[in-house]
Design an enzyme around this catalytic site. Structure first.
Site, PDB file in Angstrom:
ATOM      1  N   GLY A   9      20.735 -66.189 -18.911  1.00  0.00           N
ATOM      2  CA  GLY A   9      19.618 -65.664 -18.121  1.00  0.00           C
ATOM      3  C   GLY A   9      20.094 -64.768 -16.987  1.00  0.00           C
ATOM      4  CB  ALA A  11      23.777 -59.571 -14.337  1.00  0.00           C
ATOM      5  N   GLY A  13      25.291 -62.171 -19.054  1.00  0.00           N
ATOM      6  CA  GLY A  13      24.883 -62.965 -20.218  1.00  0.00           C
ATOM      7  C   GLY A  13      23.700 -62.315 -20.912  1.00  0.00           C
ATOM      8  CE  LYS A  79      27.694 -64.790 -10.087  1.00  0.00           C
ATOM      9  NZ  LYS A  79      28.171 -63.473  -9.752  1.00  0.00           N
ATOM     10  CG  ASN A 105      34.787 -60.320 -13.062  1.00  0.00           C
ATOM     11  OD1 ASN A 105      35.247 -59.666 -13.988  1.00  0.00           O
ATOM     12  ND2 ASN A 105      33.783 -59.896 -12.311  1.00  0.00           N
ATOM     13  CE  LYS A 187      36.260 -56.352 -14.512  1.00  0.00           C
ATOM     14  NZ  LYS A 187      35.194 -57.187 -15.002  1.00  0.00           N
ATOM     15  CG  ASN A 191      36.902 -58.086 -10.862  1.00  0.00           C
ATOM     16  OD1 ASN A 191      37.121 -58.694 -11.888  1.00  0.00           O
ATOM     17  ND2 ASN A 191      35.925 -57.195 -10.797  1.00  0.00           N
ATOM     18  CB  SER A 258      29.459 -59.657  -9.691  1.00  0.00           C
ATOM     19  OG  SER A 258      30.855 -59.717  -9.526  1.00  0.00           O
ATOM     20  CD  GLU A 270      32.489 -65.294 -10.194  1.00  0.00           C
ATOM     21  OE1 GLU A 270      32.404 -66.017 -11.198  1.00  0.00           O
ATOM     22  OE2 GLU A 270      32.497 -64.051 -10.260  1.00  0.00           O
TER      23      GLU A 270
HETATM   24  N1  LIG Z   1      27.710 -58.607 -12.742  1.00  0.00           N
HETATM   25  C1  LIG Z   1      28.723 -57.869 -13.187  1.00  0.00           C
HETATM   26  O1  LIG Z   1      28.685 -56.627 -13.108  1.00  0.00           O
HETATM   27  C2  LIG Z   1      29.906 -58.514 -13.819  1.00  0.00           C
HETATM   28  C3  LIG Z   1      30.127 -59.877 -13.739  1.00  0.00           C
HETATM   29  N2  LIG Z   1      31.200 -60.431 -14.393  1.00  0.00           N
HETATM   30  C4  LIG Z   1      31.457 -61.863 -14.327  1.00  0.00           C
HETATM   31  O2  LIG Z   1      30.569 -62.507 -15.247  1.00  0.00           O
HETATM   32  C5  LIG Z   1      30.199 -63.809 -14.758  1.00  0.00           C
HETATM   33  C6  LIG Z   1      28.685 -63.864 -14.620  1.00  0.00           C
HETATM   34  O3  LIG Z   1      28.288 -62.919 -13.648  1.00  0.00           O
HETATM   35  P1  LIG Z   1      26.780 -62.432 -13.497  1.00  0.00           P
HETATM   36  O4  LIG Z   1      26.168 -62.221 -14.829  1.00  0.00           O
HETATM   37  O5  LIG Z   1      26.796 -61.335 -12.518  1.00  0.00           O
HETATM   38  O6  LIG Z   1      26.125 -63.738 -12.849  1.00  0.00           O
HETATM   39  P2  LIG Z   1      24.578 -64.131 -12.651  1.00  0.00           P
HETATM   40  O7  LIG Z   1      24.505 -64.920 -11.385  1.00  0.00           O
HETATM   41  O8  LIG Z   1      23.703 -62.922 -12.792  1.00  0.00           O
HETATM   42  O9  LIG Z   1      24.270 -65.080 -13.898  1.00  0.00           O
HETATM   43  C7  LIG Z   1      24.776 -66.371 -14.025  1.00  0.00           C
HETATM   44  C8  LIG Z   1      23.660 -67.226 -14.616  1.00  0.00           C
HETATM   45  O10 LIG Z   1      24.221 -68.524 -14.927  1.00  0.00           O
HETATM   46  C9  LIG Z   1      23.230 -69.498 -14.576  1.00  0.00           C
HETATM   47  N3  LIG Z   1      23.855 -70.825 -14.478  1.00  0.00           N
HETATM   48  C10 LIG Z   1      24.352 -71.487 -13.381  1.00  0.00           C
HETATM   49  N4  LIG Z   1      24.833 -72.699 -13.740  1.00  0.00           N
HETATM   50  C11 LIG Z   1      24.646 -72.809 -15.084  1.00  0.00           C
HETATM   51  C12 LIG Z   1      24.926 -73.840 -16.022  1.00  0.00           C
HETATM   52  N5  LIG Z   1      25.512 -74.986 -15.651  1.00  0.00           N
HETATM   53  N6  LIG Z   1      24.578 -73.629 -17.312  1.00  0.00           N
HETATM   54  C13 LIG Z   1      23.972 -72.477 -17.712  1.00  0.00           C
HETATM   55  N7  LIG Z   1      23.670 -71.471 -16.846  1.00  0.00           N
HETATM   56  C14 LIG Z   1      24.016 -71.627 -15.560  1.00  0.00           C
HETATM   57  C15 LIG Z   1      22.681 -68.949 -13.282  1.00  0.00           C
HETATM   58  O11 LIG Z   1      21.485 -69.601 -12.902  1.00  0.00           O
HETATM   59  P3  LIG Z   1      21.195 -69.775 -11.298  1.00  0.00           P
HETATM   60  O12 LIG Z   1      21.136 -68.376 -10.745  1.00  0.00           O
HETATM   61  O13 LIG Z   1      19.923 -70.526 -11.267  1.00  0.00           O
HETATM   62  O14 LIG Z   1      22.402 -70.524 -10.751  1.00  0.00           O
HETATM   63  C16 LIG Z   1      22.498 -67.479 -13.666  1.00  0.00           C
HETATM   64  O15 LIG Z   1      21.267 -67.284 -14.339  1.00  0.00           O
HETATM   65  C17 LIG Z   1      30.948 -63.976 -13.433  1.00  0.00           C
HETATM   66  O16 LIG Z   1      32.185 -64.609 -13.643  1.00  0.00           O
HETATM   67  C18 LIG Z   1      31.200 -62.529 -12.986  1.00  0.00           C
HETATM   68  O17 LIG Z   1      32.313 -62.388 -12.144  1.00  0.00           O
HETATM   69  C19 LIG Z   1      32.041 -59.686 -15.185  1.00  0.00           C
HETATM   70  C20 LIG Z   1      31.869 -58.339 -15.292  1.00  0.00           C
HETATM   71  C21 LIG Z   1      30.840 -57.637 -14.559  1.00  0.00           C
HETATM   72  C1  LIG Z   2      31.311 -54.254 -12.759  1.00  0.00           C
HETATM   73  C2  LIG Z   2      32.600 -54.589 -12.036  1.00  0.00           C
HETATM   74  C3  LIG Z   2      33.769 -53.993 -12.793  1.00  0.00           C
HETATM   75  C4  LIG Z   2      32.545 -53.886 -10.703  1.00  0.00           C
HETATM   76  O1  LIG Z   2      33.583 -54.230  -9.853  1.00  0.00           O
HETATM   77  C5  LIG Z   2      32.733 -56.082 -11.921  1.00  0.00           C
HETATM   78  O2  LIG Z   2      33.546 -56.671 -12.593  1.00  0.00           O
HETATM   79  C6  LIG Z   2      31.864 -56.875 -11.014  1.00  0.00           C
HETATM   80  O3  LIG Z   2      30.995 -56.329 -10.337  1.00  0.00           O
HETATM   81  O4  LIG Z   2      32.073 -58.099 -10.999  1.00  0.00           O
END
Ligand SMILES: NC(=O)C1=CN([C@@H]2O[C@H](COP(=O)(O)OP(=O)(O)OC[C@H]3O[C@@H](n4cnc5c(N)ncnc54)[C@H](OP(=O)(O)O)[C@@H]3O)[C@@H](O)[C@H]2O)C=CC1
Ligand SMILES: CC(C)(CO)C(=O)C(=O)O
Length: 312
Positions: A9, A11, A13, A79, A105, A187, A191, A258, A270
């Protein structure tokens, strides 16, 4: 392929789950956010693409892994500090040959997952895509880039090949890596330079290369990251990384790091597995990391302050 996405749910995922579902895979987005699960099941998942298109993708979401049953692949996009809880709760989806892939990350994701499911099930990866959660069921996808996946052993396997084929068929550009931990460090370097600076100064990704001060700060962080990596025998080159990082940031118009998203949402960051991992590795290898340590102290102080205010 039957796939479950932990943190589906959120970003990243949402983006990966949406792409994989649109390509015909049997995907379930698993999330603790009831608002996200309800919005996605009721209205589909909307991805705001960089070209202005806004596809709405029909994909299942659930907060109950038991209702999904065993899957071929679990992709972990929670996270890092939620990994243990999410992977433990995923137990009903793990049976037979289920593989668990981290695309998160930070440093330490593979051992964290392996400690629960065993090393044999773990695939390691990372992605240069960027995403922002706009609202439950609505994500923005401002930046695309390569995704790398490998086995911990480095050896190519049949299951790795299958996952890569599935990703490529879903228009997710993917490289199979035999040195995946080197890619994780590359990476991590990006970050460590960008996330705390964006989080502290509230700058969009492309703005990080618009000012002399932020460029000097990121260069100082990168010098330490390269020294720590090299002290551990990891091949990281300062000039290559600097060109890659600044090149990526210049193109990242509309991208929001992020950690800045975490700060704005007043969530835990993080920082411990990003700059904190550099500081820890520096201590182990005798390399000084004062700039990375300063980033940790500042983000931790900012985070402690807003979490305290939020709790009142
Ligand atoms: N955003 C980006 O541009 C990037 C992010 N990443 C990495 O990807 C990972 C996810 O980041 P991002 O998508 O931004 O994070 P988000 O906060 O957008 O999404 C994480 C989701 O996980 C949910 N969640 C929390 N606990 C659980 C659980 N126990 N079971 C299932 N779902 C759960 C959260 O719900 P709730 O909010 O209610 O806690 C939230 O909906 C991180 O490690 C980040 O560093 C990697 C590349 C780019
Ligand atoms: C999209 C990118 C590469 C930007 O630093 C990232 O990994 C983040 O925001 O966590």
């Amino acid at each position: 392929m039957k796939i479950a996405i932990l943190g589906g749910g959120g970003a990243m995922g949402g983006i990966f789950g949406g792409y994989l579902a649109r390509a015909g895979n049997d995907v379930t987005l698993i999330d603790v956010s009831k608002a996200a699960v309800t919005a996605i099941n009721d209205n589909g998942l909307t991805i705001e693409e960089k070209d202005g298109s806004q596809p709405v993708i029909k994909v299942s979401a659930s907060d109950n892994p038991a209702s999904v049953g065993p899957v071929d692949l679990i992709i972990n996009f929670v996270k890092c500090y939620h990994t243990e809880a999410a992977v433990r709760a995923a137990a009903p989806m793990i049976a037979g040959d289920t593989a668990v892939l981290s695309l998160q990350n930070g440093w330490g994701n593979a051992p964290r997952i392996a400690s629960i499911v065993g090393e044999d099930r773990v695939l390691v990866g990372l992605t240069y895509h960027g995403g922002t959660l706009l609202a439950p069921g609505r994500v923005k996808h401002p930046g695309s880039g390569m995704t790398y996946i490998g086995e911990l052993t480095g050896k190519p396997t049949e299951r790795l090949g299958k996952v890569i084929d599935v990703f490529r068929a879903a228009q997710i550009e993917t490289t199979q890596s035999e040195r995946i931990l080197d890619e994780v460090w590359k990476k991590l370097a990006l970050n460590a330079c960008t996330l705390p600076v964006a989080g502290l100064l509230h700058l969009m990704s492309h703005e990080l290369v618009a000012f002399e001060g932020t460029k000097l700060l990121m260069a100082a962080i990168l010098k330490e990251v390269v020294a720590v990596a090299n002290a551990q025998g990891i091949a990281l080159d300062y000039d290559e990384r600097w060109a890659a990082i600044t090149g990526l940031l210049e193109k990242a118009i509309g991208g929001k790091a992020s950690m800045l998203q975490d700060v704005e949402a007043k969530r835990q960051t993080e920082i411990e597995v990003i700059n904190g991992a550099i500081v820890d590795a520096g201590k182990r290898t005798g390399v000084a990391t004062p700039v990375n340590e300063t980033m940790v102290w500042m983000i931790q102080a900012k985070q402690a302050h807003y979490l305290q205010v939020k709790a009142q």
